[in-house]
Scaffold this motif. Structure first.
Motif, PDB file in Angstrom:
ATOM      1  N   ILE A   1       4.978  37.036  22.398  1.00  0.00           N
ATOM      2  CA  ILE A   1       5.748  37.969  23.208  1.00  0.00           C
ATOM      3  C   ILE A   1       6.628  38.785  22.274  1.00  0.00           C
ATOM      4  O   ILE A   1       7.318  38.243  21.416  1.00  0.00           O
ATOM      5  N   ALA A   2       6.517  40.105  22.425  1.00  0.00           N
ATOM      6  CA  ALA A   2       7.330  41.041  21.657  1.00  0.00           C
ATOM      7  C   ALA A   2       8.252  41.757  22.651  1.00  0.00           C
ATOM      8  O   ALA A   2       9.328  41.258  22.972  1.00  0.00           O
ATOM      9  N   ASN A   3       7.785  42.882  23.186  1.00  0.00           N
ATOM     10  CA  ASN A   3       8.570  43.610  24.179  1.00  0.00           C
ATOM     11  C   ASN A   3       8.393  43.068  25.591  1.00  0.00           C
ATOM     12  O   ASN A   3       9.185  43.354  26.473  1.00  0.00           O
ATOM     13  N   GLY A   4       7.318  42.333  25.829  1.00  0.00           N
ATOM     14  CA  GLY A   4       7.115  41.682  27.117  1.00  0.00           C
ATOM     15  C   GLY A   4       6.444  42.529  28.180  1.00  0.00           C
ATOM     16  O   GLY A   4       6.424  42.142  29.347  1.00  0.00           O
ATOM     17  N   ASP A   5       5.865  43.664  27.791  1.00  0.00           N
ATOM     18  CA  ASP A   5       5.256  44.548  28.790  1.00  0.00           C
ATOM     19  C   ASP A   5       4.080  43.894  29.507  1.00  0.00           C
ATOM     20  O   ASP A   5       3.989  43.945  30.735  1.00  0.00           O
ATOM     21  N   ALA A   6       3.168  43.285  28.769  1.00  0.00           N
ATOM     22  CA  ALA A   6       2.015  42.628  29.394  1.00  0.00           C
ATOM     23  C   ALA A   6       2.483  41.467  30.262  1.00  0.00           C
ATOM     24  O   ALA A   6       1.974  41.268  31.370  1.00  0.00           O
ATOM     25  N   ALA A   7       3.471  40.722  29.783  1.00  0.00           N
ATOM     26  CA  ALA A   7       3.999  39.597  30.568  1.00  0.00           C
ATOM     27  C   ALA A   7       4.602  40.098  31.877  1.00  0.00           C
ATOM     28  O   ALA A   7       4.331  39.543  32.948  1.00  0.00           O
ATOM     29  N   ARG A   8       5.404  41.150  31.813  1.00  0.00           N
ATOM     30  CA  ARG A   8       6.005  41.685  33.048  1.00  0.00           C
ATOM     31  C   ARG A   8       4.927  42.181  34.010  1.00  0.00           C
ATOM     32  O   ARG A   8       5.049  42.017  35.221  1.00  0.00           O
ATOM     33  N   GLY A   9       3.862  42.781  33.467  1.00  0.00           N
ATOM     34  CA  GLY A   9       2.763  43.239  34.321  1.00  0.00           C
ATOM     35  C   GLY A   9       2.087  42.083  35.040  1.00  0.00           C
ATOM     36  O   GLY A   9       1.836  42.150  36.249  1.00  0.00           O
ATOM     37  N   LEU A  10       1.803  40.999  34.316  1.00  0.00           N
ATOM     38  CA  LEU A  10       1.154  39.847  34.951  1.00  0.00           C
ATOM     39  C   LEU A  10       2.113  39.153  35.924  1.00  0.00           C
ATOM     40  O   LEU A  10       1.688  38.675  36.974  1.00  0.00           O
ATOM     41  N   ILE A  11       3.391  39.145  35.613  1.00  0.00           N
ATOM     42  CA  ILE A  11       4.383  38.573  36.536  1.00  0.00           C
ATOM     43  C   ILE A  11       4.387  39.356  37.845  1.00  0.00           C
ATOM     44  O   ILE A  11       4.443  38.759  38.927  1.00  0.00           O
ATOM     45  N   LYS A  12       4.282  40.681  37.772  1.00  0.00           N
ATOM     46  CA  LYS A  12       4.214  41.498  38.999  1.00  0.00           C
ATOM     47  C   LYS A  12       2.979  41.136  39.819  1.00  0.00           C
ATOM     48  O   LYS A  12       3.042  41.050  41.047  1.00  0.00           O
ATOM     49  N   ILE A  13       1.847  40.933  39.143  1.00  0.00           N
ATOM     50  CA  ILE A  13       0.618  40.541  39.843  1.00  0.00           C
ATOM     51  C   ILE A  13       0.815  39.193  40.527  1.00  0.00           C
ATOM     52  O   ILE A  13       0.441  39.014  41.693  1.00  0.00           O
ATOM     53  N   ILE A  14       1.392  38.243  39.826  1.00  0.00           N
ATOM     54  CA  ILE A  14       1.642  36.909  40.398  1.00  0.00           C
ATOM     55  C   ILE A  14       2.541  37.032  41.621  1.00  0.00           C
ATOM     56  O   ILE A  14       2.270  36.431  42.665  1.00  0.00           O
ATOM     57  N   GLU A  15       3.601  37.820  41.514  1.00  0.00           N
ATOM     58  CA  GLU A  15       4.516  38.012  42.650  1.00  0.00           C
ATOM     59  C   GLU A  15       3.790  38.627  43.841  1.00  0.00           C
ATOM     60  O   GLU A  15       3.964  38.187  44.976  1.00  0.00           O
ATOM     61  N   ARG A  16       2.971  39.664  43.589  1.00  0.00           N
ATOM     62  CA  ARG A  16       2.239  40.315  44.691  1.00  0.00           C
ATOM     63  C   ARG A  16       1.253  39.373  45.352  1.00  0.00           C
ATOM     64  O   ARG A  16       0.971  39.489  46.547  1.00  0.00           O
ATOM     65  N   SER A  17       0.720  38.424  44.597  1.00  0.00           N
ATOM     66  CA  SER A  17      -0.247  37.473  45.161  1.00  0.00           C
ATOM     67  C   SER A  17       0.414  36.458  46.091  1.00  0.00           C
ATOM     68  O   SER A  17      -0.267  35.826  46.888  1.00  0.00           O
ATOM     69  N   GLY A  18       1.719  36.301  45.951  1.00  0.00           N
ATOM     70  CA  GLY A  18       2.430  35.281  46.729  1.00  0.00           C
ATOM     71  C   GLY A  18       2.466  33.931  46.047  1.00  0.00           C
ATOM     72  O   GLY A  18       3.104  32.999  46.525  1.00  0.00           O
ATOM     73  N   ALA A  19       1.770  33.795  44.900  1.00  0.00           N
ATOM     74  CA  ALA A  19       1.790  32.535  44.151  1.00  0.00           C
ATOM     75  C   ALA A  19       3.183  32.328  43.563  1.00  0.00           C
ATOM     76  O   ALA A  19       3.951  33.274  43.380  1.00  0.00           O
TER      77      ALA A  19
END
Length: 189
Positions: free
Chosen positions: A127-145
């Motif tokens: 993890i550097a700036n965290g852009d990919a992590a934040r993107g996947l976190i948004k996907i996880i949140e939208r899924s309801g998981a």
């Protein structure tokens, strides 16, 4: 993990004061014994979390995420970076920049594999700036998981990624934290 620090000092190349090349450790070649040890460590750190799935972004996070999922006895999901002819047209998707690749890509996860019943552990290599992590976190949140946490092999703590994700209230466990790459030297926290 002292062993991981030793291997990084021996095998890594400092490209700039922001970029560490880990091809011999994580991104091009992997040591299966070391990968399994890291997977066991993440599984140990999150043992109490009742995880149902491990998730990562292709491709460098897959070996560590696989080792973690195997140790936990749960499925592994990886977010794809390229759309294929057989991809789910209704997949969760997020556009993310990549610090090391210098490009913007879409990451996608099929809705059939990520549901509100899931408790997921997100594993990634760096993890550097965290852009990919934040993107996947948004996907996880939208899924309801439920995201139980993030396991990172190498956190470049001199960049904002890990800190900004912790500020969201998300548990982040890093095996190694690098405080600096200045003057051609790797300085661990």
């Amino acid at each position: 993990m002292d062993l991981l620090k030793e291997i990084i000092l021996k095998e890594a190349s400092i490209m700039t004061s922001d970029v560490l090349k880990l091809d011999a450790v994580l991104n091009h070649q992997v040591d299966p014994v070391l990968i399994m040890e890291m997977g066991r460590e993440f599984a140990r750190r999150y043992a109490e979390a009742s995880i149902t799935k491990v998730i990562t972004v292709e491709s460098s996070g897959i070996p560590i995420a696989f080792a973690t999922a195997l140790t936990l006895g749960v499925p592994l999901i990886f977010a794809r970076r390229k759309k294929t002819l057989i991809a789910d047209p209704d997949a969760f998707s997020e556009r993310v920049p990549s610090f090391t690749k210098g490009i913007v890509t879409d990451i996608m996860v099929s809705r059939q594999f990520l549901t509100p019943a899931d408790k997921v552990l997100f594993i990634d290599d760096i993890i550097a700036n965290g852009d990919a992590a934040r993107g996947l976190i948004k996907i996880i949140e939208r899924s309801g998981a439920e995201l139980v946490g993030l396991g990172i092999v190498v956190e470049k703590s001199f960049q904002a990624g890990g800190r900004t994700i912790r500020e969201q209230g998300i548990r982040v466990e890093s095996l190694v934290k690098i405080a600096s790459l200045d003057n051609g030297q790797i300085t661990f926290e």
